[in-house]
Write a protein that holds these residues in place. Structure first.
Motif, PDB file in Angstrom:
ATOM      1  N   PRO A  20      -5.225   1.963 -11.995  1.00 19.00           N
ATOM      2  CA  PRO A  20      -5.028   2.835 -10.828  1.00 19.00           C
ATOM      3  C   PRO A  20      -5.891   2.377  -9.652  1.00 19.00           C
ATOM      4  O   PRO A  20      -6.951   1.769  -9.833  1.00 19.00           O
ATOM      5  CB  PRO A  20      -5.457   4.209 -11.332  1.00 19.00           C
ATOM      6  N   LEU A  21      -5.421   2.641  -8.439  1.00 19.17           N
ATOM      7  CA  LEU A  21      -6.186   2.400  -7.222  1.00 19.17           C
ATOM      8  C   LEU A  21      -5.890   3.571  -6.297  1.00 19.17           C
ATOM      9  O   LEU A  21      -4.969   3.530  -5.484  1.00 19.17           O
ATOM     10  CB  LEU A  21      -5.794   1.068  -6.563  1.00 19.17           C
ATOM     11  N   PRO A  22      -6.645   4.667  -6.422  1.00 20.41           N
ATOM     12  CA  PRO A  22      -6.338   5.896  -5.675  1.00 20.41           C
ATOM     13  C   PRO A  22      -6.347   5.719  -4.165  1.00 20.41           C
ATOM     14  O   PRO A  22      -5.624   6.420  -3.452  1.00 20.41           O
ATOM     15  CB  PRO A  22      -7.426   6.867  -6.128  1.00 20.41           C
ATOM     16  N   SER A  23      -7.166   4.774  -3.649  1.00 24.22           N
ATOM     17  CA  SER A  23      -7.228   4.561  -2.208  1.00 24.22           C
ATOM     18  C   SER A  23      -7.615   3.118  -1.929  1.00 24.22           C
ATOM     19  O   SER A  23      -8.155   2.422  -2.790  1.00 24.22           O
ATOM     20  CB  SER A  23      -8.242   5.515  -1.556  1.00 24.22           C
ATOM     21  N   ASN A  70       3.206  -3.645  -4.678  1.00 21.69           N
ATOM     22  CA  ASN A  70       3.410  -2.193  -4.748  1.00 21.69           C
ATOM     23  C   ASN A  70       4.808  -1.811  -4.285  1.00 21.69           C
ATOM     24  O   ASN A  70       5.464  -0.961  -4.889  1.00 21.69           O
ATOM     25  CB  ASN A  70       2.363  -1.473  -3.899  1.00 21.69           C
ATOM     26  N   ALA A  85       2.830   3.410  -5.570  1.00 17.25           N
ATOM     27  CA  ALA A  85       1.635   3.850  -4.854  1.00 17.25           C
ATOM     28  C   ALA A  85       0.469   4.085  -5.808  1.00 17.25           C
ATOM     29  O   ALA A  85       0.660   4.364  -6.993  1.00 17.25           O
ATOM     30  CB  ALA A  85       1.937   5.136  -4.089  1.00 17.25           C
ATOM     31  N   ARG A  86      -0.724   3.947  -5.264  1.00 18.56           N
ATOM     32  CA  ARG A  86      -1.974   4.253  -5.969  1.00 18.56           C
ATOM     33  C   ARG A  86      -2.177   3.396  -7.217  1.00 18.56           C
ATOM     34  O   ARG A  86      -2.867   3.793  -8.153  1.00 18.56           O
ATOM     35  CB  ARG A  86      -2.034   5.745  -6.337  1.00 18.56           C
ATOM     36  N   TYR A 101      -3.391  -2.542  -0.710  1.00 18.61           N
ATOM     37  CA  TYR A 101      -2.130  -2.576  -1.435  1.00 18.61           C
ATOM     38  C   TYR A 101      -1.308  -3.758  -0.918  1.00 18.61           C
ATOM     39  O   TYR A 101      -1.728  -4.463   0.008  1.00 18.61           O
ATOM     40  CB  TYR A 101      -1.375  -1.262  -1.244  1.00 18.61           C
ATOM     41  N   LEU A 130       2.767   4.184   1.937  1.00 22.29           N
ATOM     42  CA  LEU A 130       1.498   3.947   1.247  1.00 22.29           C
ATOM     43  C   LEU A 130       0.340   4.660   1.947  1.00 22.29           C
ATOM     44  O   LEU A 130      -0.594   5.116   1.285  1.00 22.29           O
ATOM     45  CB  LEU A 130       1.231   2.442   1.149  1.00 22.29           C
ATOM     46  N   ARG A 133      -0.168   7.966   0.737  1.00 20.82           N
ATOM     47  CA  ARG A 133      -0.541   8.012  -0.676  1.00 20.82           C
ATOM     48  C   ARG A 133      -1.798   7.207  -0.966  1.00 20.82           C
ATOM     49  O   ARG A 133      -1.949   6.640  -2.048  1.00 20.82           O
ATOM     50  CB  ARG A 133       0.638   7.514  -1.523  1.00 20.82           C
ATOM     51  N   GLY A 134      -2.718   7.150   0.008  1.00 16.22           N
ATOM     52  CA  GLY A 134      -4.030   6.586  -0.276  1.00 16.22           C
ATOM     53  C   GLY A 134      -4.415   5.350   0.490  1.00 16.22           C
ATOM     54  O   GLY A 134      -5.573   4.921   0.425  1.00 16.22           O
TER      55      GLY A 134
END
Length: 252
Positions: A20-23, A70, A85-86, A101, A130, A133-134
């Protein structure tokens, strides 16, 4: 945004866990970089096949967990969900995926090299998707921070110009025959004085009419030469960045 989900393009399942990559600070733009058939612009079913092929290559030859990007954008402006996303991408280079991203435009360095107006709008949609979504507001090319030519000269100049959009219904202006070649070869040589004049302006305006990203400043510099090489490659001419009679005529 015209989003094509993984289920809709029949994506394979990831080969393992996706991180995961929240932001992130922002998003980087890529292109396919190899030959992309001009037929891709004729039918979006070909776009689906192309995205499936990229995933198969990434999972097979590269042994990656999933398709690297992504999101991917086709010439028809549709946005294909890659990792989504994320999620941490695998496209920006070692140690660089945490910062951004990744969006891939379905363009090549041969064949289909010129983005459509619909594709450019789709890229805008993908960046916005995107950001919601972070992703931060940074917009970069793959070459920013990594040794590569990606996303190619056309898309990179478009990024540098602020990602302008054109009306998809506006036809590319054409004339029944080209104006007469002005009589001097336009060329750029590093370290030498740049050529200036109305013939340079006329050439730059024609390139802009053909939807290349270029300013009509009347100065034949490195950007003009690079854009000329893109056109020469697309027209099957010798790729030298020099505007002679054949290259001049080919633009019309």
């Amino acid at each position: 945004m015209d989003l094509v989900t993984r289920a809709e393009w029949r994506a394979r399942s990831p080969r393992g866990h996706l991180s995961p990559l929240p932001s992130a600070r922002g998003t980087k733009l890529h292109y396919v970089g190899s030959f992309v058939s001009p037929d891709l612009a004729k039918s979006c079913s070909r776009c689906l096949d192309t995205v499936q092929g990229i995933q198969a290559y990434h999972q097979g030859t590269n042994r990656w967990t999933d398709i690297a990007y992504n999101l991917l954008v086709c010439p028809h402006g549709r946005v294909f969900e890659g990792r989504g996303a994320r999620i941490l991408s695998a496209a920006n280079g070692p140690g660089l995926n945490q910062g951004h991203y990744a969006i891939c435009a379905l363009l090549g360095d041969r064949g289909l090299i010129q983005p459509t107006a619909a594709m450019l709008r789709g890229i805008h949609d993908a960046f916005a998707y995107l950001r919601e979504r972070g992703a931060g507001r940074e917009v970069r090319g793959h070459r920013d921070g990594y040794s590569t030519t990606c996303p190619g000269p056309v898309l990179y100049r478009w990024l540098q110009a602020g990602m302008p959009l054109a009306d998809d219904t506006t036809p590319i202006p054409r004339t029944p025959s080209p104006p007469r070649w002005p009589g001097r070869y336009l060329q750029y040589r590093h370290g030498q004085p740049m050529q200036r004049g109305q013939d340079v302006t006329a050439w730059q305006r024609r390139l802009a009419q053909l939807r290349y990203t270029i300013a009509a400043d009347g100065i034949y510099g490195a950007t003009s030469a690079a854009t000329t090489r893109v056109l020469q490659r697309a027209k099957g001419l010798s790729v030298d960045g020099v505007v002679g009679p054949k290259t001049w005529a080919a633009a019309w």
